[in-house]
Motif scaffolding. Structure first.
Motif, PDB file in Angstrom:
ATOM      1  N   GLU A 283       1.137  -0.776  -0.164  1.00 42.60           N
ATOM      2  CA  GLU A 283      -0.278  -0.065   0.250  1.00 42.60           C
ATOM      3  C   GLU A 283       0.939   1.452   0.236  1.00 42.60           C
ATOM      4  N   LEU A 284       1.982   1.367   0.304  1.00 44.26           N
ATOM      5  CA  LEU A 284       2.700   2.469   0.504  1.00 44.26           C
ATOM      6  C   LEU A 284       3.609   2.303  -1.091  1.00 44.26           C
ATOM      7  N   ILE A 285       4.058   1.472  -1.271  1.00 42.02           N
ATOM      8  CA  ILE A 285       4.138   1.641  -2.933  1.00 42.02           C
ATOM      9  C   ILE A 285       3.131   2.092  -3.728  1.00 42.02           C
ATOM     10  N   GLU A 286       1.947   2.058  -3.495  1.00 38.97           N
ATOM     11  CA  GLU A 286       0.995   1.958  -4.640  1.00 38.97           C
ATOM     12  C   GLU A 286       0.711   3.563  -4.123  1.00 38.97           C
ATOM     13  N   ALA A 287       1.017   3.930  -2.995  1.00 38.59           N
ATOM     14  CA  ALA A 287       0.654   5.474  -2.875  1.00 38.59           C
ATOM     15  C   ALA A 287       1.572   6.582  -3.679  1.00 38.59           C
ATOM     16  N   PHE A 288       2.459   5.773  -3.812  1.00 44.10           N
ATOM     17  CA  PHE A 288       3.625   6.522  -4.127  1.00 44.10           C
ATOM     18  C   PHE A 288       3.514   6.538  -5.449  1.00 44.10           C
ATOM     19  N   HIS A 289       2.781   5.293  -6.850  1.00 41.51           N
ATOM     20  CA  HIS A 289       2.297   4.927  -6.965  1.00 41.51           C
ATOM     21  C   HIS A 289       1.272   5.621  -8.360  1.00 41.51           C
ATOM     22  N   ALA A 290       0.052   5.714  -7.742  1.00 39.69           N
ATOM     23  CA  ALA A 290      -1.084   6.587  -7.753  1.00 39.69           C
ATOM     24  C   ALA A 290      -0.400   8.545  -7.884  1.00 39.69           C
ATOM     25  N   ARG A 291       0.782   8.893  -7.774  1.00 40.23           N
ATOM     26  CA  ARG A 291       1.187  10.180  -7.633  1.00 40.23           C
ATOM     27  C   ARG A 291       2.082  10.134  -8.825  1.00 40.23           C
ATOM     28  N   GLY A 292       1.800   8.659  -9.528  1.00 43.20           N
ATOM     29  CA  GLY A 292       3.146   8.786 -10.389  1.00 43.20           C
ATOM     30  C   GLY A 292       4.508   8.885 -10.575  1.00 43.20           C
ATOM     31  N   VAL A 293       4.547   8.659  -9.585  1.00 44.23           N
ATOM     32  CA  VAL A 293       6.832   8.111  -9.287  1.00 44.23           C
ATOM     33  C   VAL A 293       6.942   6.932  -8.361  1.00 44.23           C
ATOM     34  N   PRO A 294       7.776   6.155  -9.521  1.00 41.22           N
ATOM     35  CA  PRO A 294       7.699   4.919  -9.850  1.00 41.22           C
ATOM     36  C   PRO A 294       8.680   5.656  -8.276  1.00 41.22           C
ATOM     37  N   VAL A 295       8.607   3.681  -7.495  1.00 38.51           N
ATOM     38  CA  VAL A 295       8.974   3.135  -6.091  1.00 38.51           C
ATOM     39  C   VAL A 295       9.817   2.032  -7.127  1.00 38.51           C
ATOM     40  N   ILE A 296      11.646   2.258  -6.679  1.00 39.57           N
ATOM     41  CA  ILE A 296      12.263   0.862  -7.009  1.00 39.57           C
ATOM     42  C   ILE A 296      12.810   0.280  -5.925  1.00 39.57           C
ATOM     43  N   GLN A 297      12.789  -1.031  -5.368  1.00 41.83           N
ATOM     44  CA  GLN A 297      12.823  -1.648  -4.484  1.00 41.83           C
ATOM     45  C   GLN A 297      14.189  -2.056  -4.453  1.00 41.83           C
ATOM     46  N   ILE A 298      15.199  -2.334  -4.029  1.00 43.84           N
ATOM     47  CA  ILE A 298      17.030  -2.598  -3.469  1.00 43.84           C
ATOM     48  C   ILE A 298      16.965  -3.631  -2.562  1.00 43.84           C
ATOM     49  N   TYR A 299      17.605  -4.452  -2.818  1.00 43.31           N
ATOM     50  CA  TYR A 299      18.007  -5.954  -2.078  1.00 43.31           C
ATOM     51  C   TYR A 299      18.790  -4.950  -1.990  1.00 43.31           C
ATOM     52  N   GLY A 300      19.317  -5.502  -0.168  1.00 41.80           N
ATOM     53  CA  GLY A 300      21.369  -5.685  -0.113  1.00 41.80           C
ATOM     54  C   GLY A 300      21.078  -5.621   1.303  1.00 41.80           C
ATOM     55  N   SER A 301      22.920  -5.283   1.935  1.00 45.61           N
ATOM     56  CA  SER A 301      23.114  -5.372   3.237  1.00 45.61           C
ATOM     57  C   SER A 301      24.116  -4.355   3.539  1.00 45.61           C
ATOM     58  N   SER A 302      24.161  -3.833   4.571  1.00 42.51           N
ATOM     59  CA  SER A 302      25.902  -3.488   5.161  1.00 42.51           C
ATOM     60  C   SER A 302      26.767  -4.441   4.383  1.00 42.51           C
ATOM     61  N   GLU A 303      26.924  -5.213   3.717  1.00 43.97           N
ATOM     62  CA  GLU A 303      28.072  -6.417   3.720  1.00 43.97           C
ATOM     63  C   GLU A 303      27.378  -6.116   1.876  1.00 43.97           C
ATOM     64  N   ALA A 305      26.803  -3.586  -0.155  1.00 40.42           N
ATOM     65  CA  ALA A 305      27.444  -2.383   0.224  1.00 40.42           C
ATOM     66  C   ALA A 305      25.892  -1.250  -0.013  1.00 40.42           C
ATOM     67  N   PRO A 306      25.024  -1.533  -0.627  1.00 38.58           N
ATOM     68  CA  PRO A 306      24.331  -2.254  -0.152  1.00 38.58           C
ATOM     69  C   PRO A 306      23.837  -3.024  -1.423  1.00 38.58           C
ATOM     70  N   ILE A 307      24.240  -2.127  -2.661  1.00 37.59           N
ATOM     71  CA  ILE A 307      23.628  -2.726  -3.958  1.00 37.59           C
ATOM     72  C   ILE A 307      23.575  -4.225  -4.434  1.00 37.59           C
ATOM     73  N   ALA A 308      22.399  -4.917  -4.510  1.00 38.95           N
ATOM     74  CA  ALA A 308      23.103  -6.499  -4.404  1.00 38.95           C
ATOM     75  C   ALA A 308      21.699  -6.496  -5.935  1.00 38.95           C
ATOM     76  N   ILE A 309      20.287  -6.610  -5.058  1.00 43.58           N
ATOM     77  CA  ILE A 309      19.468  -7.171  -6.489  1.00 43.58           C
ATOM     78  C   ILE A 309      18.127  -5.367  -6.567  1.00 43.58           C
ATOM     79  N   TYR A 310      17.436  -5.576  -8.061  1.00 42.22           N
ATOM     80  CA  TYR A 310      17.047  -4.489  -7.474  1.00 42.22           C
ATOM     81  C   TYR A 310      16.281  -3.507  -8.706  1.00 42.22           C
ATOM     82  N   GLN A 311      15.118  -3.284  -8.508  1.00 39.58           N
ATOM     83  CA  GLN A 311      14.263  -2.775 -10.016  1.00 39.58           C
ATOM     84  C   GLN A 311      14.581  -1.719 -10.300  1.00 39.58           C
ATOM     85  N   ARG A 312      14.445  -0.883 -11.555  1.00 39.13           N
ATOM     86  CA  ARG A 312      14.875  -0.115 -12.898  1.00 39.13           C
ATOM     87  C   ARG A 312      13.555   0.010 -12.891  1.00 39.13           C
TER      88      ARG A 312
END
Length: 504
Positions: A283-303, A305-312
């Protein structure tokens, strides 16, 4: 290759008057930032006696000098240890001792809180603000910079994990790891030097520091830096300063969406909002999407750096809720408990390999050997790849509930719970059970005081397999969380055990 402080020096040559960092009313151009880095390098080397491989701790809210200090450390081959200012004094002392820091630079309010603590004798304490010796005073009197000694393979950051179980561990990231992560970030965001990044998350965490901030400086873009997140200030900056990118975690997304200025704020300048840190409520993602702002998720951790898996951005709307795909400089494996690779549609532990991955844990060979093997970092997270190649987060391995021989991923039930009107927050954990070994229990924060146990239980009927459905519901005023809004699952589990053992 050169140390990463050359990023700033090079941009200062090409675009000396371009703003590098905006911080309140202060504007630090690339030329000014490069000069400050040189002076800081002189302070570190000559005034504080910091040499190659020495550690410098930072204890303050977001400030331009943290970024200048990072690049100054890179210039001389030193290592920065950012401290979470929300920690208690004994936790700070442990990290200072464990890292062997030779200097501590911070804001007076946090340094004063350490007064009377058993600080290591060798730590030189320097305040950002008066009275007493200040960093600004040292910088003003600094001599010429020392010769550059930093190299790409040098450790640059020791980032301590949250320490929700046992003592925190310090993930060691090299200069080349930060550079590799920046390339992943640029690919993730389609970032360019024309972008303006709004940084509101704390930079003691790799999310605030490395998802957008250091990549923006790598490119010669502009960073708007806030001392800390405040929803009204975030929305005002979007309205008035028109950033193109920002990073928010679910807690700050919720605060922005719930703010009185949300409906009236023009968000059209934002090309994307990046988020991560945990399973993000749809629902948080959809709140931004409803305003036309893409929400791109990133998966990672301190180990990582953190960017490992992501959306564009071009995939954000079509795959809302997904982790994304392996990064440009990242390899991913999903494995079962025996270490065998699993195929599409089968959950497995996420293993990460790439030049952005930490070399190990500082001063902790046992934990390094456990988590890092053959170049792969074992994340302890469970994910699943679909037939299209997109990855979906399932849960932490340590959160998995084994009930009657079946694996239950609490995040599944939590996603459904968040859809129930009247539920403000929730966490599902396992409770020991004499018959099944463990059963799931829902811990709920109510937005509507009238919602009851029966209503919560009924919400799962026909929507989730019976063995996955919570057997009980415990209502609390709030969930224990980390500085970045992650639920402290171990504390919730203890709460459930205490509630079970307490007579009604």
């Amino acid at each position: 290759m050169r140390d990463i402080s050359r990023w700033i020096v090079t941009h200062a040559g090409f675009q000396p008057e371009k703003p590098a960092i905006r911080f309140g009313s202060e504007v630090l151009t690339y030329a000014a930032l490069a000069a400050r880095i040189e002076r800081l390098a002189a302070v570190l080397a000559r005034d504080l006696g910091i040499g190659r491989g020495d550690r410098i701790a930072w204890l303050a809210t977001n400030h331009p000098d943290m970024l200048a200090l990072l690049f100054a450390a890179a210039r001389i081959g030193a290592i920065l240890v950012p401290l979470n200012w929300r920690l208690a004094a004994p936790e700070h002392v442990f990290i200072l001792q464990n890292s062997g820091a030779r200097a501590l630079i911070g804001q007076r309010q946090f340094l004063d809180a350490l007064a009377g603590s058993d600080l290591p004798e060798e730590v030189r304490v320097v305040a950002l603000d008066g009275p007493g010796e200040t960093l600004a005073g040292l910088i003003a009197a600094a001599g010429p910079p020392p010769d550059a000694a930093g190299m790409p393979g040098d450790p640059l950051l020791i980032v301590y994990t949250s320490g929700t179980t046992g003592r925190p561990k310090g993930a060691v990231l090299t200069q080349s790891a930060i550079a590799c992560n920046a390339v992943n970030a640029i690919h993730m965001h389609d970032m360019s030097s024309a972008d303006t990044v709004l940084t509101v998350l704390p930079m003691f965490h790799v999310g605030g520091l490395n998802i957008q901030t250091t990549p923006a400086l790598h490119l010669g873009a502009t960073v708007i830096l806030h001392e800390r997140f405040e929803a009204g200030a975030f929305l005002a900056a979007v309205r008035d300063q028109r950033p193109t990118l920002s990073v928010l975690v679910p807690a700050t997304m919720a605060a922005a969406v719930g703010h009185a200025d949300w409906p009236s704020t023009d968000l059209s300048c934002l090309r994307a909002i990046a988020t991560g840190s945990m399973a993000v409520p749809l629902e948080l993602i959809e709140a931004f999407h409803a305003r036309g702002v893409p929400v791109i998720q990133i998966y990672g951790s301190s180990e990582t750096a953190p960017i490992a898996i992501y959306q564009r951005p071009d995939r954000a709307f079509a795959t809302a809720g997904a982790m994304g795909r392996p990064g440009l400089n990242t390899e991913i494996r999903l494995v079962d408990a025996a270490g065998n690779d699993v195929g599409p549609g089968i959950p497995g532990e996420v293993l990460v390999r790439g030049d952005h991955v930490a070399t190990g844990y500082w001063n902790d060979p046992a934990e390094t050997a456990r988590a890092f093997a053959d170049g792969w970092f074992r994340t302890g997270d469970v994910a699943e790849m679909d037939a299209n190649g997109d990855y979906w987060f399932r849960d932490r391995i340590k959160n998995v509930i084994i009930s009657g021989g079946e694996n239950i991923y609490p995040a599944e039930a939590e996603r459904l719970l968040r859809e129930l009107p009247g539920v403000a927050d929730c966490c599902v954990v396992g409770r020991p059970d004499p018959r099944w070994g463990a059963v799931p229990v829902a811990v709920v924060v109510r937005a509507d005081a009238t919602i009851g146990r029966e209503e919560v239980i009924a919400h799962f009927q026909g929507r989730l397999a019976r063995f996955k459905q919570p057997r009980d519901v415990i209502f609390v005023d709030e969930l224990p969380k980390s500085a970045l809004g992650k639920v402290r699952v171990e504390e919730v589990s203890r709460l459930v055990l205490e509630a079970t053992q307490t007579p009604a």
